[in-house]
Design an enzyme around this catalytic site. Structure first.
Site, short mmCIF file in Angstrom:
data_model
loop_
_atom_site.label_atom_id
_atom_site.label_comp_id
_atom_site.label_asym_id
_atom_site.label_seq_id
_atom_site.Cartn_x
_atom_site.Cartn_y
_atom_site.Cartn_z
N TYR A 8 32.25 33.73 19.31
CA TYR A 8 32.68 33.16 17.58
C TYR A 8 33.14 34.36 16.85
CZ TYR A 8 29.82 29.03 18.74
OH TYR A 8 29.44 27.71 18.96
N GLY B 205 31.35 15.71 12.73
CA GLY B 205 32.42 15.57 13.27
C GLY B 205 33.41 16.57 12.77
N ARG B 206 32.99 17.56 12.66
CA ARG B 206 33.72 18.81 12.23
C ARG B 206 34.15 18.65 11.00
NH1 ARG B 206 35.11 18.09 17.55
NH2 ARG B 206 34.35 19.57 19.00
#
Length: 332
Positions: free
Chosen positions: A56, A210-211
Site C-alpha cells: 500500500y 463494496g469499495r
C-alpha cells in the site's frame, strides 16, 4: 466496542477494524495529517485492529502507521493490534503485480515491514496473495519460524481456497483469513466461512462496503483519475447503472430504520456471522464515526434474509476486480 477473537491463536480485537490502504493509495488524493487524525479518533472510539500491507503506497502506509505509533509512544502501541501483509510485488504507479511467497522473501519482507512500522513484532502477518508454485506448507513453515522468533504474533492468509487454509493450518494455526466479503461479494459463503468456523479461524472482511459503492455516495464519473475504482467493472457502464438500482433499494431499507446504507451493510455482516471482523477503510472522521456506530445496530433474521436476497449474487453486475486484480487469488 464489542470484541471478537482473531482465531484461537490470536488476540481479541474490536468487532470493527480499520482498513488503512486508502490513506496511501488507490482511492484518490490523501494527506497524512488528516489520516493521522483519523487514526487517533479510531483509537478513541475503541477500534483496535489496524490493517495495512507493504504494497500500500509501496511502503508509505506502513510508514504512516509507524509515525502514528511513534508519536503516541508505548501506551498507544499497547492499544493497537497491527496487521500487515507480504507477497504482492509491483512497481511504482502500476496496478499490475507479481507474487512472491518464497521463504527468503517472506523473511526479508517481514524485516522491512518491522522497520517501516517501527515495532519489534507484527501482531498478525498475512500472506497477501498466493503463488501456487510455492507449497503452502513452506509458507506456513516460514511464518511459523517468525512466530517462534517473536517477530510476528499470529499468521494469516488472504484470498485463499479452503484446501489451502486446511493445509496451512495443519502446519501452524492460522489466526485469520482475509478476503473480500460484503452484501455484493458473497463468495466466502460458498464454504470458506464454515471452514474458518470449523478451524477456529477468524474471517476478516475487507471492502465490506463494496469499495464505498454500497454507501450510495460514489459515482464512477466523479472519481479522480488515480482512483482505481474508475475502471472497476462494477462501477462503470451498464453494470454500474444496474448496481445503482440495488443501492437505491438498500438506501430505502436503511432510511426506513433511521440508519445509513453503510451502517446497514456493516451490521448485516456483524449480525450474520459471529466470527467475521469487517475492516472498512476511510480517511475521514465523520465516515469513521458512522461506521463505528454500526457495531451497535441489531438486525433480526428476517432483515438479514431480506438484504441477502436483494443482493443475491445473480443480481450484482460485473466482476469485483479488473483482470490484473485477480492475480494470486485462489478459488475453490
Amino acid at each position: 466496542m464489542q470484541q471478537r477473537n482473531l482465531g484461537t491463536s490470536g488476540p481479541a480485537v474490536s468487532a470493527l477494524g480499520l482498513g488503512c490502504m486508502g490513506m496511501s493509495e488507490f482511492y484518490g488524493p490523501s494527506e497524512d495529517a488528516g489520516s493521522l487524525r483519523t487514526l487517533a479518533r479510531a483509537l478513541e472510539l475503541g477500534v483496535t485492529l489496524f490493517d495495512t500491507a507493504d504494497t500500500y503506497g509501496l511502503g508509505h502506509n506502513e510508514e504512516l502507521l509507524g509515525r502514528f505509533i511513534r508519536e503516541g509512544g508505548a501506551a498507544r502501541r499497547g492499544r493497537m493490534v497491527l496487521a500487515t501483509k507480504f507477497g504482492i510485488v509491483r512497481a511504482a504507479g502500476q496496478y499490475e503485480r507479481r507474487i512472491d511467497n518464497s521463504p527468503a522473501y517472506i523473511r526479508a519482507a517481514c524485516e522491512a515491514s518491522l522497520r517501516r512500522l517501527g515495532v519489534e513484532r507484527i501482531d498478525l502477518y498475512y500472506c497477501h496473495r498466493r503463488d501456487p508454485q510455492v507449497p503452502i506448507e513452506d509458507v506456513a513453515g516460514a511464518l511459523g519460524e517468525l512466530v517462534a522468533e517473536g517477530k510476528i504474533g499470529a499468521i494469516g492468509l488472504s484470498e485463499v481456497s479452503e484446501d489451502t487454509l486446511r493445509r496451512a493450518h495443519a502446519v501452524h494455526p492460522v489466526a485469520a483469513v482475509q478476503s473480500e466479503y460484503s452484501l455484493w461479494s458473497r463468495e466466502p459463503e460458498a464454504g470458506m466461512l464454515a471452514t474458518c468456523a470449523d478451524l477456529g479461524t477468524a474471517f476478516v472482511a475487507y471492502s465490506p462496503l463494496g469499495r464505498a459503492f454500497l454507501t450510495g455516495t460514489v459515482k464512477a464519473s466523479e472519481l479522480a483519475d488515480n482512483d482505481f475504482r474508475k475502471n472497476n467493472p462494477r462501477f462503470a457502464g451498464e453494470a454500474g447503472a444496474s448496481n445503482s438500482r440495488l443501492i437505491q433499494a438498500l438506501a430505502a431499507f436503511a432510511q426506513a430504520r433511521g440508519l445509513s446504507s453503510s451502517q446497514i451493510a456493516l451490521a448485516w455482516l456483524l449480525n450474520k456471522q459471529p466470527h467475521v471482523i469487517p475492516i472498512p477503510g476511510t480517511r475521514r472522521i465523520p465516515y469513521l464515526e458512522s461506521n463505528v456506530r454500526a457495531a451497535s445496530v441489531r438486525l433480526d433474521a428476517g432483515e438479514i434474509a431480506e438484504l441477502g436476497a436483494l443482493f443475491a449474487p445473480g443480481n450484482v453486475a460485473g466482476a469485483r476486480y479488473p483482470e490484473a486484480g485477480f492475480v494470486g487469488i485462489e478459488s475453490n
